[in-house]
Design a protein around this motif. Structure first.
Motif, mmCIF file in Angstrom:
data_model
loop_
_atom_site.group_PDB
_atom_site.id
_atom_site.type_symbol
_atom_site.label_atom_id
_atom_site.label_comp_id
_atom_site.label_asym_id
_atom_site.label_seq_id
_atom_site.Cartn_x
_atom_site.Cartn_y
_atom_site.Cartn_z
ATOM 1 N N ILE A 12 -103.858 66.738 -61.944
ATOM 2 C CA ILE A 12 -103.051 66.742 -63.166
ATOM 3 C C ILE A 12 -101.784 65.928 -62.966
ATOM 4 C CG2 ILE A 12 -101.692 68.211 -64.710
ATOM 5 C CD1 ILE A 12 -103.788 70.368 -64.374
ATOM 6 N N LEU A 13 -101.188 66.045 -61.784
ATOM 7 C CA LEU A 13 -99.982 65.287 -61.485
ATOM 8 C C LEU A 13 -100.242 63.787 -61.607
ATOM 9 C CD1 LEU A 13 -97.017 65.624 -60.472
ATOM 10 C CD2 LEU A 13 -97.907 65.308 -58.158
ATOM 11 N N SER A 14 -101.363 63.351 -61.034
ATOM 12 C CA SER A 14 -101.706 61.934 -61.080
ATOM 13 C C SER A 14 -102.001 61.472 -62.505
ATOM 14 C CB SER A 14 -102.922 61.671 -60.180
ATOM 15 O OG SER A 14 -103.331 60.328 -60.259
ATOM 16 N N ALA A 15 -102.746 62.294 -63.244
ATOM 17 C CA ALA A 15 -103.095 61.932 -64.618
ATOM 18 C C ALA A 15 -101.858 61.848 -65.503
ATOM 19 C CB ALA A 15 -104.084 62.940 -65.184
ATOM 20 N N LEU A 16 -100.963 62.818 -65.368
ATOM 21 C CA LEU A 16 -99.753 62.817 -66.179
ATOM 22 C C LEU A 16 -98.853 61.631 -65.832
ATOM 23 C CD1 LEU A 16 -98.821 66.614 -66.245
ATOM 24 C CD2 LEU A 16 -99.618 65.223 -68.155
ATOM 25 N N THR A 30 -91.512 59.978 -61.073
ATOM 26 C CA THR A 30 -91.566 60.516 -59.722
ATOM 27 C C THR A 30 -92.244 61.876 -59.786
ATOM 28 O OG1 THR A 30 -89.530 59.390 -59.069
ATOM 29 C CG2 THR A 30 -90.230 61.267 -57.719
ATOM 30 N N GLY A 31 -93.336 62.047 -59.058
ATOM 31 C CA GLY A 31 -94.075 63.297 -59.079
ATOM 32 C C GLY A 31 -93.815 64.132 -57.836
ATOM 33 N N VAL A 32 -93.556 65.419 -58.030
ATOM 34 C CA VAL A 32 -93.397 66.364 -56.924
ATOM 35 C C VAL A 32 -94.231 67.597 -57.224
ATOM 36 C CG1 VAL A 32 -91.099 65.548 -56.284
ATOM 37 C CG2 VAL A 32 -91.329 67.400 -57.940
ATOM 38 N N ALA A 33 -94.622 68.317 -56.148
ATOM 39 C CA ALA A 33 -95.567 69.421 -56.316
ATOM 40 C C ALA A 33 -94.943 70.804 -56.176
ATOM 41 C CB ALA A 33 -96.714 69.275 -55.303
ATOM 42 N N THR A 34 -93.671 70.875 -55.819
ATOM 43 C CA THR A 34 -93.055 72.182 -55.583
ATOM 44 C C THR A 34 -91.669 72.248 -56.217
ATOM 45 O OG1 THR A 34 -91.992 71.529 -53.504
ATOM 46 C CG2 THR A 34 -94.268 72.387 -53.379
ATOM 47 N N THR A 111 -100.065 63.151 -78.255
ATOM 48 C CA THR A 111 -99.143 64.248 -78.533
ATOM 49 C C THR A 111 -98.061 64.324 -77.473
ATOM 50 O OG1 THR A 111 -100.826 65.561 -79.693
ATOM 51 C CG2 THR A 111 -98.939 66.755 -78.788
ATOM 52 N N LEU A 112 -98.452 64.177 -76.217
ATOM 53 C CA LEU A 112 -97.473 64.197 -75.132
ATOM 54 C C LEU A 112 -96.458 63.069 -75.305
ATOM 55 C CD1 LEU A 112 -96.353 65.139 -72.416
ATOM 56 C CD2 LEU A 112 -98.106 63.733 -71.285
ATOM 57 N N CYS A 113 -96.918 61.885 -75.589
ATOM 58 C CA CYS A 113 -96.017 60.743 -75.772
ATOM 59 C C CYS A 113 -95.076 60.971 -76.953
ATOM 60 C CB CYS A 113 -96.812 59.457 -75.967
ATOM 61 S SG CYS A 113 -97.740 58.942 -74.498
ATOM 62 N N GLU A 114 -95.604 61.520 -78.045
ATOM 63 C CA GLU A 114 -94.775 61.806 -79.211
ATOM 64 C C GLU A 114 -93.736 62.869 -78.889
ATOM 65 O OE1 GLU A 114 -93.295 61.964 -83.187
ATOM 66 O OE2 GLU A 114 -94.271 60.471 -81.931
ATOM 67 N N ALA A 115 -94.134 63.884 -78.121
ATOM 68 C CA ALA A 115 -93.203 64.935 -77.728
ATOM 69 C C ALA A 115 -92.050 64.356 -76.913
ATOM 70 C CB ALA A 115 -93.930 66.007 -76.927
ATOM 71 N N LEU A 116 -92.362 63.489 -75.960
ATOM 72 C CA LEU A 116 -91.322 62.889 -75.130
ATOM 73 C C LEU A 116 -90.422 61.982 -75.957
ATOM 74 C CD1 LEU A 116 -93.242 62.080 -71.823
ATOM 75 C CD2 LEU A 116 -92.102 64.177 -72.545
#
Length: 245
Positions: A12-16, A30-34, A111-116
């Protein structure tokens, strides 16, 4: 725009990351997992981030606890919750704690893009079809009339839902509009008073007038109501004219 994405699921992190980076050439994710990694990233480069996307289900922390920490430590940094849950109670709790948006993971990329886009324009995004679909809204807003709950929830439980007014038609004064803008940022009355050079009592009067105009009786309900209106009529910043200080 620099985005910090916090999600402990690698796929999910990679896809987002891919979806968000596709918004524009100037977007860096920048993606982080914790939660710990998120705190460290912000501490090291806190001024570099324009937005945080936060999953509620983290392996090393409760997402709501991290949300509270971020809002306390970085009050000017908008946080959007992105979650597998779309329960009304979770949406309201997140907004009540200062999140500027709540996007279910089942939402589309558009929807995600519109939300942002809405959040970065100064508005608040909540999933319109999740509100009012379970008992959470009733529990979180006891005593709110059914018509107000429908307006806040964005669900046409009453036939006159489609007549929901635009923000521009609410009749707010310029100063009340300024107060609403700061209220949407989660700022308490004391900070609003300081920023607008008003007394706390005057701010309280303006907040009460804003709530009456929106047909709600709490700050959280006001945020949700404005979110639904701006999704229909455009972002808050498109019609708001700042009051000169």
């Amino acid at each position: 725009m620099r985005v910090l994405l916090v999600d402990d699921h690698p796929l999910i992190l990679s896809a987002l990351q891919s979806v968000i980076q596709g918004i524009g050439d100037d977007v860096v994710v920048t993606g982080v997992a914790t939660a710990r990694a998120a705190r460290e990233a912000l501490a090291q480069k806190q001024g570099d981030y324009d937005l945080v996307l936060l999953d509620l289900a983290l392996g090393d922390a409760n997402g709501f606890d991290l949300l509270a920490d971020l809002r306390q430590t970085y009050p000017a940094l908008p946080v959007v919750v992105i979650s597998a849950s779309d329960r009304t109670s979770d949406v309201i709790r997140a907004i009540d704690m200062g999140a500027m948006g709540f996007v279910p993971k089942r939402a589309s990329n558009d929807t995600l893009c519109e939300a942002l886009r809405l959040v970065m324009a100064g508005s608040v995004y909540v999933p319109p079809m999740s509100m009012g679909m379970d008992s959470g809204l009733e529990a979180a807003a006891p005593g709110v009339p059914g018509q107000a709950r429908a307006s806040v929830g964005g669900v046409a439980a009453q036939a006159n839902y489609q007549t929901q007014p635009s923000l521009a038609s609410l009749g707010l004064t310029p100063r009340q509009t300024d107060v609403l803008a700061l209220l949407l940022q989660g700022k308490p009355n004391k900070l609003i008073a300081r920023e607008l050079n008003l007394s706390v009592e005057t701010v309280k009067d303006h907040v009460a007038a804003v709530l009456r105009a929106l047909g709600v009786n709490s700050r959280t309900q006001a945020v949700l109501a404005v979110s639904q209106i701006t999704q229909q009529y455009g972002s808050f910043s498109t019609w708001r004219s700042p009051t000169p200080h």
